[in-house]
Design a protein around this motif. Structure first.
Motif, PDB file in Angstrom:
ATOM      1  N   ALA A  38      -3.493  -0.525 -10.889  1.00  0.00           N
ATOM      2  CA  ALA A  38      -2.522  -1.037  -9.929  1.00  0.00           C
ATOM      3  C   ALA A  38      -1.084  -0.806 -10.382  1.00  0.00           C
ATOM      4  O   ALA A  38      -0.178  -0.817  -9.577  1.00  0.00           O
ATOM      5  N   ARG A  39      -0.843  -0.601 -11.647  1.00  0.00           N
ATOM      6  CA  ARG A  39       0.470  -0.385 -12.238  1.00  0.00           C
ATOM      7  C   ARG A  39       1.454  -1.443 -11.766  1.00  0.00           C
ATOM      8  O   ARG A  39       1.180  -2.615 -11.860  1.00  0.00           O
ATOM      9  N   HIS A  40       2.601  -1.028 -11.256  1.00  0.00           N
ATOM     10  CA  HIS A  40       3.644  -1.979 -10.889  1.00  0.00           C
ATOM     11  C   HIS A  40       3.592  -2.385  -9.417  1.00  0.00           C
ATOM     12  O   HIS A  40       4.518  -3.007  -8.924  1.00  0.00           O
ATOM     13  N   VAL A  41       2.535  -2.033  -8.744  1.00  0.00           N
ATOM     14  CA  VAL A  41       2.378  -2.374  -7.342  1.00  0.00           C
ATOM     15  C   VAL A  41       1.633  -3.697  -7.254  1.00  0.00           C
ATOM     16  O   VAL A  41       0.665  -3.917  -7.959  1.00  0.00           O
ATOM     17  N   SER A  42       2.088  -4.566  -6.355  1.00  0.00           N
ATOM     18  CA  SER A  42       1.431  -5.870  -6.232  1.00  0.00           C
ATOM     19  C   SER A  42       0.056  -5.722  -5.599  1.00  0.00           C
ATOM     20  O   SER A  42      -0.221  -4.766  -4.865  1.00  0.00           O
ATOM     21  N   ALA A  43      -0.797  -6.680  -5.878  1.00  0.00           N
ATOM     22  CA  ALA A  43      -2.141  -6.672  -5.307  1.00  0.00           C
ATOM     23  C   ALA A  43      -2.078  -6.762  -3.788  1.00  0.00           C
ATOM     24  O   ALA A  43      -2.903  -6.181  -3.089  1.00  0.00           O
ATOM     25  N   ASP A  44      -1.080  -7.495  -3.242  1.00  0.00           N
ATOM     26  CA  ASP A  44      -0.938  -7.590  -1.788  1.00  0.00           C
ATOM     27  C   ASP A  44      -0.627  -6.231  -1.167  1.00  0.00           C
ATOM     28  O   ASP A  44      -1.141  -5.888  -0.118  1.00  0.00           O
ATOM     29  N   THR A  45       0.216  -5.457  -1.832  1.00  0.00           N
ATOM     30  CA  THR A  45       0.549  -4.121  -1.331  1.00  0.00           C
ATOM     31  C   THR A  45      -0.688  -3.243  -1.311  1.00  0.00           C
ATOM     32  O   THR A  45      -0.933  -2.517  -0.344  1.00  0.00           O
ATOM     33  N   ILE A  46      -1.477  -3.297  -2.354  1.00  0.00           N
ATOM     34  CA  ILE A  46      -2.710  -2.504  -2.419  1.00  0.00           C
ATOM     35  C   ILE A  46      -3.670  -2.949  -1.323  1.00  0.00           C
ATOM     36  O   ILE A  46      -4.254  -2.134  -0.616  1.00  0.00           O
ATOM     37  N   ARG A  47      -3.805  -4.261  -1.151  1.00  0.00           N
ATOM     38  CA  ARG A  47      -4.711  -4.783  -0.119  1.00  0.00           C
ATOM     39  C   ARG A  47      -4.281  -4.297   1.263  1.00  0.00           C
ATOM     40  O   ARG A  47      -5.097  -3.842   2.057  1.00  0.00           O
ATOM     41  N   ARG A  48      -2.969  -4.353   1.553  1.00  0.00           N
ATOM     42  CA  ARG A  48      -2.470  -3.890   2.858  1.00  0.00           C
ATOM     43  C   ARG A  48      -2.731  -2.400   3.042  1.00  0.00           C
ATOM     44  O   ARG A  48      -3.092  -1.951   4.127  1.00  0.00           O
TER      45      ARG A  48
END
Length: 134
Positions: free
Chosen positions: A115-125
């Protein structure tokens, strides 16, 4: 989405593996539907529990899956993927006779990224947005 730190004496960690598994049925057949889709989700959640992983997002399209898990480093990424693909493939082939005609159900390939510096919410979206793509 609240994320929990894992404590494993003497370390505390939070590792989110973004598993974009190119978990495709052979020849990318659109088979992940109806009862098979429901059973796959049950098996994926069961396997995550066995591995001590937390599922942050799960999206299943007819021809592939997206999965985001939070996992401890006790499991190498390839072992996590092997466990998910191995267990689901073995059990659904036993429970759904029409799959037994295929030499194997899943392709061997997958994509794995952290996931690196990306939030889990961003990945989920991002994963949820896959539904709207061709």
């Amino acid at each position: 989405m609240k994320q929990m730190y894992h404590s494993n004496d003497p370390c505390v960690l939070l590792i989110n593996y973004h598993v974009h598994v190119v978990w495709c049925p052979k020849r990318r057949r659109k088979m992940v539907v109806d009862r098979l889709k429901t059973r796959l989700e049950e098996l994926i959640r069961e396997t995550a529990s066995e591995l001590g992983c937390e599922i942050l997002a799960l999206e299943m399209m007819p021809d592939h899956l997206h999965l985001v898990v939070s996992a401890t480093p006790q499991w190498a990424p390839n072992h996590i993927v092997e466990r998910f693909k191995g267990k689901t493939g073995r059990i659904v082939r036993q429970e759904f006779p029409f799959l037994q005609r295929m030499p194997s159900w899943w392709t061997r390939s997958y994509v794995w990224s952290t996931a690196r510096h990306v939030s889990a919410d961003t990945i989920r979206r991002s994963i949820e947005a896959q539904r709207t793509r061709g």
